[in-house]
Design a protein around this motif. Structure first.
Motif, short mmCIF file in Angstrom:
data_model
loop_
_atom_site.label_atom_id
_atom_site.label_comp_id
_atom_site.label_asym_id
_atom_site.label_seq_id
_atom_site.Cartn_x
_atom_site.Cartn_y
_atom_site.Cartn_z
N LEU A 179 -17.46 -61.04 -49.87
CA LEU A 179 -17.43 -60.23 -48.28
C LEU A 179 -17.81 -59.91 -46.87
CD1 LEU A 179 -14.86 -58.87 -46.24
CD2 LEU A 179 -16.03 -57.47 -47.42
N GLY A 180 -19.39 -60.53 -47.27
CA GLY A 180 -19.88 -60.84 -46.31
C GLY A 180 -20.25 -62.45 -45.90
N ARG A 181 -20.18 -63.12 -46.85
CA ARG A 181 -20.02 -64.29 -45.81
C ARG A 181 -19.04 -64.80 -45.65
NH1 ARG A 181 -21.42 -67.66 -52.16
NH2 ARG A 181 -19.65 -68.39 -51.98
N ALA A 182 -17.73 -64.23 -46.32
CA ALA A 182 -16.48 -64.74 -45.04
C ALA A 182 -16.89 -64.37 -43.63
CB ALA A 182 -15.27 -64.12 -46.07
N TYR A 183 -17.04 -62.90 -43.79
CA TYR A 183 -17.86 -62.14 -42.49
C TYR A 183 -18.88 -63.56 -41.41
CZ TYR A 183 -15.59 -57.63 -42.47
OH TYR A 183 -14.42 -56.03 -43.26
N PHE A 184 -19.41 -64.04 -42.38
CA PHE A 184 -20.90 -64.65 -41.53
C PHE A 184 -20.42 -65.59 -41.43
CE2 PHE A 184 -23.89 -68.02 -42.18
CZ PHE A 184 -24.96 -66.86 -41.13
N ALA A 185 -18.69 -67.23 -42.29
CA ALA A 185 -18.91 -67.13 -41.48
C ALA A 185 -17.98 -67.71 -41.13
CB ALA A 185 -18.24 -68.42 -42.46
N GLY A 186 -17.58 -66.33 -40.86
CA GLY A 186 -16.30 -66.17 -39.63
C GLY A 186 -16.60 -65.83 -38.57
N GLY A 187 -18.04 -65.82 -38.37
CA GLY A 187 -18.88 -65.67 -36.94
C GLY A 187 -18.96 -64.05 -36.79
N ILE A 206 -25.89 -76.27 -57.76
CA ILE A 206 -25.11 -75.92 -57.00
C ILE A 206 -26.03 -74.57 -56.75
CG2 ILE A 206 -23.12 -74.48 -55.63
CD1 ILE A 206 -21.16 -76.64 -57.29
N ARG A 207 -26.61 -74.79 -55.35
CA ARG A 207 -27.44 -73.88 -55.12
C ARG A 207 -26.73 -72.73 -53.65
NH1 ARG A 207 -32.20 -72.06 -57.50
NH2 ARG A 207 -32.65 -73.38 -58.72
N ILE A 208 -27.11 -71.90 -53.18
CA ILE A 208 -26.70 -71.52 -51.74
C ILE A 208 -27.17 -71.99 -50.69
CG2 ILE A 208 -26.32 -69.25 -51.23
CD1 ILE A 208 -24.40 -69.62 -52.86
N ASN A 209 -27.06 -72.34 -49.88
CA ASN A 209 -27.86 -72.70 -48.56
C ASN A 209 -28.35 -71.56 -48.02
OD1 ASN A 209 -28.37 -73.69 -46.14
ND2 ASN A 209 -27.28 -75.33 -46.16
N PRO A 210 -29.47 -71.71 -48.18
CA PRO A 210 -30.13 -70.64 -47.41
C PRO A 210 -29.71 -70.21 -45.82
CG PRO A 210 -31.98 -71.79 -47.72
CD PRO A 210 -30.33 -72.27 -48.04
N GLN A 211 -29.55 -71.40 -45.21
CA GLN A 211 -28.84 -70.78 -43.65
C GLN A 211 -27.40 -71.00 -43.52
OE1 GLN A 211 -30.99 -71.51 -40.72
NE2 GLN A 211 -32.46 -71.79 -42.93
N SER A 212 -26.83 -71.74 -44.25
CA SER A 212 -25.16 -70.95 -43.66
C SER A 212 -25.16 -70.06 -45.01
CB SER A 212 -24.70 -72.87 -44.25
OG SER A 212 -24.40 -72.97 -45.84
N LEU A 213 -25.06 -69.91 -45.62
CA LEU A 213 -25.01 -68.91 -47.42
C LEU A 213 -24.01 -69.64 -47.52
CD1 LEU A 213 -25.60 -65.82 -45.18
CD2 LEU A 213 -27.19 -66.67 -45.91
N MET A 214 -23.81 -70.81 -48.31
CA MET A 214 -22.44 -70.87 -48.88
C MET A 214 -23.07 -72.32 -49.91
SD MET A 214 -20.36 -70.26 -47.13
CE MET A 214 -20.02 -68.54 -45.66
N PRO A 215 -22.49 -72.08 -50.65
CA PRO A 215 -23.18 -72.44 -52.06
C PRO A 215 -22.79 -74.55 -52.04
CG PRO A 215 -20.51 -71.56 -52.52
CD PRO A 215 -20.70 -71.35 -50.28
N GLN A 216 -23.47 -75.19 -52.22
CA GLN A 216 -24.06 -76.90 -51.58
C GLN A 216 -24.54 -77.19 -53.67
OE1 GLN A 216 -26.23 -76.70 -48.29
NE2 GLN A 216 -26.52 -79.06 -48.78
N ILE A 217 -24.01 -78.03 -52.69
CA ILE A 217 -24.15 -79.34 -54.19
C ILE A 217 -26.00 -79.55 -54.12
CG2 ILE A 217 -24.26 -81.64 -55.25
CD1 ILE A 217 -21.20 -80.77 -54.42
N VAL A 218 -26.54 -79.23 -55.05
CA VAL A 218 -27.97 -80.03 -54.74
C VAL A 218 -28.51 -80.96 -56.03
CG1 VAL A 218 -28.32 -77.71 -53.02
CG2 VAL A 218 -28.88 -77.84 -56.31
N ASN A 219 -27.99 -81.16 -56.62
CA ASN A 219 -27.81 -81.81 -57.97
C ASN A 219 -26.67 -82.15 -58.43
OD1 ASN A 219 -28.44 -83.45 -60.76
ND2 ASN A 219 -30.63 -82.06 -60.82
N GLU A 220 -25.92 -83.71 -58.13
CA GLU A 220 -24.91 -84.16 -58.52
C GLU A 220 -24.82 -84.19 -60.05
OE1 GLU A 220 -21.08 -85.23 -57.82
OE2 GLU A 220 -22.12 -85.18 -55.90
N ASP A 221 -25.74 -84.81 -60.55
CA ASP A 221 -25.75 -85.16 -62.13
C ASP A 221 -25.60 -84.04 -62.51
OD1 ASP A 221 -25.89 -88.06 -61.61
OD2 ASP A 221 -28.21 -87.77 -61.51
N ALA A 222 -26.15 -82.59 -62.76
CA ALA A 222 -26.39 -81.59 -63.46
C ALA A 222 -25.01 -80.74 -63.05
CB ALA A 222 -27.42 -80.71 -62.60
N MET A 223 -24.57 -81.17 -61.27
CA MET A 223 -23.42 -80.97 -61.92
C MET A 223 -21.88 -81.07 -62.46
SD MET A 223 -20.69 -80.05 -58.41
CE MET A 223 -20.54 -82.18 -58.57
#
Length: 172
Positions: free
Chosen positions: A120-128, A19-36
């Motif tokens: 908190l920054g991610r919550a603000y970002f996601a909320g606009g 799992i890594r942080i998507n640099p566009q959405s700034l949200m965690p995202q699965i990038v390797n299902e097997d490793a996870m």
């Protein structure tokens, strides 16, 4: 759930294998299902399963798992952060921000403050509320640099701050 193939090596680490942080959405995202899946199978920490369910977007299941984990460890900051993340994943951004602000009041001046500010920054970002996200990410970065935090954490804050500033500039 969106899987990403390749091209994610520069994405900030989300603190769990696969799992890594998507640099566009700034949200965690699965990038390797097997490793996870392998790391999850080996884990004995109930918070890890909560985190994975949040990343997958399963807020209701994460909330149920979280309630059980919090019962066993009511003081865990990580689990309390996940409570706010459940709200964020459920698109209850104002309430998520409120919970993070409560956690911020409790962690002010401690080593945990930077992590709470980052979330908190991610919550603000996601909320606009990108302006508030910029402020929160900037403070998290300052605290992490001043505290000689792990390079991966500093990198995550740097990427988040750059992205939020980019979006704010586009909005102007």
């Amino acid at each position: 759930m969106m899987m990403v193939k390749g091209g994610t090596s520069e994405w900030p680490d989300a603190g769990f294998p696969g799992i890594r942080i998507n640099p566009q959405s700034l949200m965690p995202q699965i990038v390797n299902e097997d490793a996870m899946a392998e790391a999850l199978a080996a884990s004995t920490d109930p918070g890890d399963l909560v985190f994975v369910r949040l990343v997958e977007g399963h807020a209701a299941e994460a909330a149920e798992l979280l309630a059980e984990a919090r019962y066993k460890d009511p003081g865990s900051l990580r689990l309390r952060i996940f409570e706010a993340d459940v709200l964020r994943v459920s698109n209850r951004f104002d309430r998520a921000v409120e919970v993070f602000r409560q956690l911020l009041a409790e962690t002010q001046g401690t080593l945990e403050e930077a992590a709470v500010r980052q979330h908190l920054g991610r919550a603000y970002f996601a909320g606009g509320n990108v302006g508030a996200a910029v402020e929160s990410f900037a403070k998290a970065l300052d605290l992490r640099v001043a505290g000689s935090a792990d390079a991966a954490l500093i990198y995550a804050s740097t990427v988040a701050l750059q992205r939020a500033r980019e979006v704010l500039e586009q909005q102007s």
